[in-house]
Design a protein around this motif. Structure first.
Motif, short mmCIF file in Angstrom:
data_model
loop_
_atom_site.label_atom_id
_atom_site.label_comp_id
_atom_site.label_asym_id
_atom_site.label_seq_id
_atom_site.Cartn_x
_atom_site.Cartn_y
_atom_site.Cartn_z
N THR A 1 -0.35 4.43 0.32
CA THR A 1 -0.71 5.52 1.12
C THR A 1 -1.58 4.75 2.73
N HIS A 2 -1.73 5.68 3.84
CA HIS A 2 -2.27 5.05 4.91
C HIS A 2 -3.13 6.26 5.42
N GLU A 3 -4.29 5.58 5.77
CA GLU A 3 -5.18 6.68 6.34
C GLU A 3 -5.26 6.70 7.79
N VAL A 4 -5.13 8.09 8.13
CA VAL A 4 -5.04 8.54 9.65
C VAL A 4 -6.27 9.39 10.06
N SER B 1 -5.19 10.92 3.85
CA SER B 1 -4.28 9.87 3.32
C SER B 1 -2.76 10.56 3.63
N ALA C 1 2.84 6.09 2.59
CA ALA C 1 3.56 4.91 3.34
C ALA C 1 4.98 5.24 3.32
N GLU C 2 5.40 4.57 4.36
CA GLU C 2 7.16 4.73 4.49
C GLU C 2 7.46 3.63 5.29
N ARG C 3 8.47 2.61 4.53
CA ARG C 3 8.76 1.44 5.30
C ARG C 3 10.34 1.07 5.04
N ALA D 1 0.85 -1.11 -0.02
CA ALA D 1 0.03 0.00 -0.02
C ALA D 1 0.92 1.32 -0.04
N THR E 1 -10.61 12.11 8.13
CA THR E 1 -9.40 11.42 7.87
C THR E 1 -8.91 11.70 6.71
N TRP F 1 7.98 -8.14 1.60
CA TRP F 1 7.86 -7.14 2.51
C TRP F 1 7.20 -7.63 3.65
#
Length: 273
Positions: free
Chosen positions: A14-17, A30, A33-35, A12, A28, A83
């Motif tokens: 993007t991430h929803e916060v 977007s 993402a950072e990993r 993914a 909410t 991942w």
């Protein structure tokens, strides 16, 4: 030429916060993402890259290419991203010669996400020869800037990322990659060029980030004579571009740009009234 076996890892982007604004209103949004992606070459841990994860296989290939650790894509057997453990395993045909010595000296760069370069930043720069007759039309610069403006992107959805793109000399978009750091995005494009056998002599590179020495050197290593940015440049980035005869165009927005180096590579055209 046999190309390496590649995984097709997906993640993914993007991430929803949930957030509260200045009036306490809940909504909410977007965010990118950072990993971490830890690179293992022949079972030896090399480096951990912080990445959006949009093109991890190409990023890994481009990183090895731009660090000058692997000189030919034919030397790589496979690149497998997993991942579930945030890692990528690279298998080479003959290993990396003198890998301990070549990775012992690390320069932390100004790249967002804190990029790093093994060895001296200026190593081998005098051996890079860009095509002397490569030129670009002013109208092509405008076409590139307009294409980036209308490009669908994670940045428009969630912000906080950099984008890099490769164009033909006529302004046709070939690759577009976004990542949390512009150094990752340029490496991913270098990896795709390697896989597809694309040469840089008649190409134009665009980045949303500033043109630092790292960006200029990587562009030169890819053989690209034109670098464009909607941001500015640094003194060392300008110095390297001027030294190797690269056209450096900064502050590209609308019909405005600043040509800082490689003045003879741009064909100016009459502007409409």
């Amino acid at each position: 030429m046999t190309l390496p076996q590649l995984s097709d890892a997906r993640a993914a982007l993007t991430h929803e916060v949930e957030v509260l604004d200045e009036r306490g209103r809940r909504s909410t949004i977007s965010i990118p993402a950072e990993r971490p992606l830890t690179v293992y070459v022949d079972k030896r841990e090399l480096v951990t890259l912080m990445t959006l994860g949009s093109a991890p296989e190409a990023l890994t290939l481009g990183y090895l290419r731009n660090q000058r650790l692997v000189t030919s894509i034919a030397d790589i057997v496979s690149v497998q991203v997993d991942w579930s453990v945030d890692a990528v395993a690279v298998v080479t045909r003959g290993g990396i010669a003198d890998v301990e010595a070549r990775t012992s000296k690390k320069v932390v760069t100004t790249g967002c996400g804190q990029g790093s370069v093994f060895g001296g930043l200026m190593d081998d720069i005098d051996q890079i020869v860009l095509p002397p007759d490569a030129r670009i039309a002013q109208s092509t610069v405008y076409r590139i800037v307009d294409t980036i403006r209308t490009q669908q992107s994670i940045y428009k959805q969630a912000g906080s990322v950099h984008g890099c793109a490769l164009f033909s000399n006529a302004g046709e978009l070939l690759y577009f990659v976004e990542d949390v750091g512009r150094h990752n995005a340029v490496d991913a494009i270098a990896g795709r060029m390697w896989l597809d056998g694309v040469a840089g002599a008649d190409k134009v590179f665009y980045t949303t980030g500033r043109l630092t020495s790292e960006m200029v050197i990587k562009g030169a290593q890819m053989g690209i004579p034109f670098l464009l940015s909607r941001s500015g440049t640094t003194q060392m980035g300008h110095m390297v571009a001027d030294k190797i005869g690269m056209a450096l165009l900064a502050r590209c927005s609308g019909k405005h740009f600043l040509l800082l180096a490689g003045h003879g590579r741009l064909d100016f055209e009459p502007l409409p009234p």
